[in-house]
Design an enzyme around this catalytic site. Structure first.
Site, PDB file in Angstrom:
ATOM      1  N   PHE A  98     -93.636 -82.191  27.750  1.00  0.00           N
ATOM      2  CA  PHE A  98     -92.954 -80.904  27.641  1.00  0.00           C
ATOM      3  C   PHE A  98     -93.964 -79.750  27.701  1.00  0.00           C
ATOM      4  O   PHE A  98     -93.739 -78.737  28.372  1.00  0.00           O
ATOM      5  CB  PHE A  98     -92.162 -80.846  26.328  1.00  0.00           C
ATOM      6  CG  PHE A  98     -91.039 -79.847  26.323  1.00  0.00           C
ATOM      7  CD1 PHE A  98     -91.299 -78.494  26.288  1.00  0.00           C
ATOM      8  CD2 PHE A  98     -89.719 -80.262  26.337  1.00  0.00           C
ATOM      9  CE1 PHE A  98     -90.272 -77.557  26.262  1.00  0.00           C
ATOM     10  CE2 PHE A  98     -88.679 -79.336  26.313  1.00  0.00           C
ATOM     11  CZ  PHE A  98     -88.959 -77.992  26.282  1.00  0.00           C
ATOM     12  N   PHE A  99     -95.094 -79.910  27.018  1.00  0.00           N
ATOM     13  CA  PHE A  99     -96.122 -78.871  27.053  1.00  0.00           C
ATOM     14  C   PHE A  99     -96.698 -78.722  28.462  1.00  0.00           C
ATOM     15  O   PHE A  99     -96.966 -77.602  28.920  1.00  0.00           O
ATOM     16  CB  PHE A  99     -97.238 -79.195  26.055  1.00  0.00           C
ATOM     17  CG  PHE A  99     -96.904 -78.833  24.635  1.00  0.00           C
ATOM     18  CD1 PHE A  99     -96.883 -77.509  24.214  1.00  0.00           C
ATOM     19  CD2 PHE A  99     -96.630 -79.816  23.702  1.00  0.00           C
ATOM     20  CE1 PHE A  99     -96.589 -77.171  22.899  1.00  0.00           C
ATOM     21  CE2 PHE A  99     -96.332 -79.494  22.380  1.00  0.00           C
ATOM     22  CZ  PHE A  99     -96.307 -78.166  21.983  1.00  0.00           C
ATOM     23  N   ARG A 151    -104.363 -74.808  21.770  1.00  0.00           N
ATOM     24  CA  ARG A 151    -103.426 -74.081  22.627  1.00  0.00           C
ATOM     25  C   ARG A 151    -103.317 -72.613  22.238  1.00  0.00           C
ATOM     26  O   ARG A 151    -102.927 -71.777  23.072  1.00  0.00           O
ATOM     27  CB  ARG A 151    -102.057 -74.767  22.556  1.00  0.00           C
ATOM     28  CG  ARG A 151    -101.052 -74.257  23.572  1.00  0.00           C
ATOM     29  CD  ARG A 151     -99.772 -75.082  23.529  1.00  0.00           C
ATOM     30  NE  ARG A 151     -98.781 -74.597  24.472  1.00  0.00           N
ATOM     31  CZ  ARG A 151     -98.709 -74.918  25.752  1.00  0.00           C
ATOM     32  NH1 ARG A 151     -99.595 -75.740  26.265  1.00  0.00           N
ATOM     33  NH2 ARG A 151     -97.761 -74.436  26.532  1.00  0.00           N
TER      34      ARG A 151
END
Length: 307
Positions: free
Chosen positions: A41-42, A284
């Protein structure tokens, strides 16, 4: 991510650690499938971002179409030429193996909505449209995939919950608050990166654009909303646990259902601590250490997805 970037950055992004803190009690097989799906998903989110930044609408349209198709027929996409599509298909096949077909259909329905929400974000960002606060909050429930992460509580607990439980106000409110906290705290921590990148999809940016707040005021307002999610959840959690207790009606099935709902509600609580931890440990969001505050150093800026 190129292989050298994977070796340098992947562990520090903490994607799998994030899921391990969310879904306590899952079997190893379930937790691995959820963790791999989360990592995917990331990566998908970053591909979507790069398609926007580099103005690649054709590549995005192709990916959007392939993901819709893979969701409905994952086994036929396991060897797709785009590794992002193949990886998604692999994750979906594994996630579909744990609970009945009714759960799989619900998951698919919810993720089709997520794909379409990403498409709306694509158009907003490429056209420079900052949604109003209310428009943004409604769309954020889909771009953050509120109902997907809530659905995944069920394979963690080992059973599908009936509609009368999932749609009960006590259960649904606790679930929604846990996801709103996560989405809005993410906005708070992503705001420096997204301001640097002239993005338009962030609660803080909507507050600045449409409510006339300064940056400092917007940060304080997002923080206030985040803190209110915590206090509201503490009330909703009690209601949800009382609801779970009431499901134990003296039968074996009632006792098992009650235990499953209790497990789901307890993991809703885990979102708060784990989301907080993740945003302060994952590379991130460490924008102050990046050469370009708008672009993570691990992102491949080449024209991925364009032929």
């Amino acid at each position: 991510m190129p292989a050298d970037k994977v070796e340098e950055y992947a562990d520090g992004l903490c994607y799998t650690d994030l899921m391990a803190g969310y879904y306590i009690g899952a079997t190893d097989e379930v937790l691995q499938a959820i963790a791999d799906y989360s990592a995917w998903f990331f990566v998908w989110d970053d591909r979507h971002d790069r398609d926007i930044v580099h103005r690649r609408p054709a590549a995005w349209r192709r990916l959007r179409s392939c993901l819709h198709a893979a969701l409905d027929s994952p086994r036929t996409h396991l060897h797709h030429e785009d590794p992002l599509v193949a990886g998604f298909a692999d994750s979906v096949v594994r996630l579909y193996s744990f609970l009945p077909r009714t759960w799989n259909l619900r998951f698919a329905r919810h993720f089709h909505q997520v794909i379409e929400a990403y498409d709306r974000e694509f158009h907003n960002r490429t056209e420079g449209v900052v949604p109003t606060v209310e428009e943004y909050l409604a769309l954020r429930r889909f771009t953050f995939a509120h109902w997907i992460w809530t659905d995944l509580l069920e394979p963690t607990a080992g059973r599908e919950l009936p509609d009368r439980v999932r749609k009960h106000p006590a259960y649904r409110r606790a679930a929604l608050l846990s996801q709103e906290f996560a989405a809005w705290y993410n906005d708070l921590c992503s705001l420096p990166k997204e301001l640097a990148g002239d993005e338009v999809h962030n609660l803080g940016i909507s507050l600045i654009k449409h409510e006339g707040l300064t940056l400092e005021e917007a940060v304080n307002e997002v923080r206030r909303r985040v803190e209110k999610c915590v206090s509201d959840f503490l009330v909703a959690e009690k209601d949800a646990l009382r609801f779970a207790d009431d499901l134990a009606d003296g039968t074996v099935s009632g006792k098992e259902l009650s235990a499953a709902v209790q497990a789901c509600v307890c993991n809703m609580r885990n979102w708060f601590s784990t989301v907080y931890w993740f945003h302060h440990e994952s590379g991130r969001y460490m924008v102050d250490s990046w050469d370009d505050r708008s672009t993570p150093p691990y992102v491949n800026n080449e024209a991925a997805g364009e032929k």
